[in-house]
Scaffold this active site. Sequence first.
Site, mmCIF file in Angstrom:
data_model
loop_
_atom_site.group_PDB
_atom_site.id
_atom_site.type_symbol
_atom_site.label_atom_id
_atom_site.label_comp_id
_atom_site.label_asym_id
_atom_site.label_seq_id
_atom_site.Cartn_x
_atom_site.Cartn_y
_atom_site.Cartn_z
ATOM 1 N N ALA A 36 0.693 -0.679 0.103
ATOM 2 C CA ALA A 36 -0.084 -0.347 -0.013
ATOM 3 C C ALA A 36 0.778 1.364 0.269
ATOM 4 O O ALA A 36 0.316 1.996 -0.357
ATOM 5 C CB ALA A 36 -0.847 -0.248 1.435
ATOM 6 N N LYS A 37 1.950 0.986 0.506
ATOM 7 C CA LYS A 37 3.137 2.370 0.323
ATOM 8 C C LYS A 37 2.436 3.689 1.288
ATOM 9 O O LYS A 37 2.791 4.613 -0.043
ATOM 10 C CB LYS A 37 3.171 2.504 -1.187
ATOM 11 N N ARG A 38 1.950 3.016 1.892
ATOM 12 C CA ARG A 38 1.350 4.440 3.386
ATOM 13 C C ARG A 38 2.743 5.076 3.781
ATOM 14 O O ARG A 38 4.039 4.699 3.832
ATOM 15 C CB ARG A 38 0.562 4.008 3.731
#
Lengths: 285, 285
Positions: free
Chosen positions: B97-99
């Site tokens: 999700a590369k948050r």
Amino acid sequence: MHFADRINESVQSKKSVLCLGLDPHWDSIPNFLKKDCTPDEALLKFFIPIIDACEQHVACVKPQIAFFEQFGSIGYSAFEKVCMYAKSKNLPVIVDAKRGDIGSTAAAYAEAFLGKNRPYDALTINPYMGEDTLLPFVEVAKQNEKGLFVLVKTSNAGSGDLQDLPIGDELVCERVARMVSRIGLGDLNSSQFSSVGAVVGATYPEDLSLLRRDMPSQIFLIPGYGAQGGKAEDLKSAFYDDAKGGIVNSSRGILFAYQNENEPEKFAEHAENAAKKAKKDLNFF
Amino acid sequence: MHFADRINESVQSKKSVLCLGLDPHWDSIPNFLKKDCTPDEALLKFFIPIIDACEQHVACVKPQIAFFEQFGSIGYSAFEKVCMYAKSKNLPVIVDAKRGDIGSTAAAYAEAFLGKNRPYDALTINPYMGEDTLLPFVEVAKQNEKGLFVLVKTSNAGSGDLQDLPIGDELVCERVARMVSRIGLGDLNSSQFSSVGAVVGATYPEDLSLLRRDMPSQIFLIPGYGAQGGKAEDLKSAFYDDAKGGIVNSSRGILFAYQNENEPEKFAEHAENAAKKAKKDLNFF
């Protein structure tokens, strides 16, 4: 209508550069709203009166999707409903999701948040993965008259860890600023504002002027005002005449203003008063 | 069980370093699955047979949330169900999700994806905003025996735009690598592997060895193998004895293997064959 026109028009008609951050910190939502209902219902019971109370005083809203995602798919559904409600009030909706990924994945995120019929006007994105990961967003934004805000210099204390590293005689954030300026050239409105804007924190006022030189056509989304410590007088350098070229976000200081007076039932009234005050404080017209 | 133990155990028991990327590119999902149903139903009809067919050949799965988010809350709900299904098969689930965001927002994302009762084992995160934005994730991961993979050097062509910029005598990605190594020290397992891993692309093999020196305790999540061009022989330098210390992702090459034979009804069978082949190709034991 071009995204920059939508923002400018809203700023002018409300006479406000204020962007209302919709950050539902769960613990700060009045307890009486959370009784006998599911979290998504509580989020709506909180935000609908807040939006009604504040709409005349703010140029746009910026929902922070993390606080909805923490409730999983039901939170996501509340997020959609809150955004649709803001849109129904003609408020531009800037989704603060800070997404970023490679080509086809970026295109999927772009579809999610910049798709034609979605109730969102713009999305924040993260540049760490490089220019080719920003371009799918830029393309969809241009196609659908939506906007982007690329993280350039963020408002947190540790933002300098990477963003202020020196590359020869410039900083990483300046290099990113020039990238943003370049990729934004392909979609300017008639006043030379781009649909590709930039996030520049209120907590680093000297960077605001510096980065304005590197990004003359970008609308600045300025977080860090208010609760985080940024002062109105320090932000003026980011704006053009008539308060054009920027919006200033405030979230906690408005949403949870009721806490100062300890009057949870009047949360919307206190939010309205705080929004009015911030609007006046940020009078760059 | 410590996240690094869960991954190592799964790698050893399956004799596979393969991570199956669950990236449902909508156009590549067989049409017959999309007939007479909603998108979320189609996603489940696609992934349940895929997981059943591949579970013996892969160490873990990595759903790419963007392809679910593009369908809004119903996609998000399908994402949850797919992850629960993978968990029921005892497969560690790494949410791609590369948050990344500031303190309290990072904490909300951490709760969303690393919360105790969520059907997820790990999350990918983006370091652009600085170390203080990573720490809330690290804290929650440690508390709940979950894992993280910080983007260090990504697999896309433009990854060098920022990640390869020179800071004195090191590169930005090396600086990030040292940060990841440092913040990962607080949660090592008995074999000195950290719950804080790193994303390092298969498409830059020389960086894999270089970054392994900077990050001796990190599990590497290696994207870019297969469809993106990374070769197995180039990845060996990232691994310790017994194939410890890394997992290699493949998505399209497995999920959509049926396209090479034009046999959409046999999509699961073709996925299984492709997974077997990749597992064998990546034999670092």
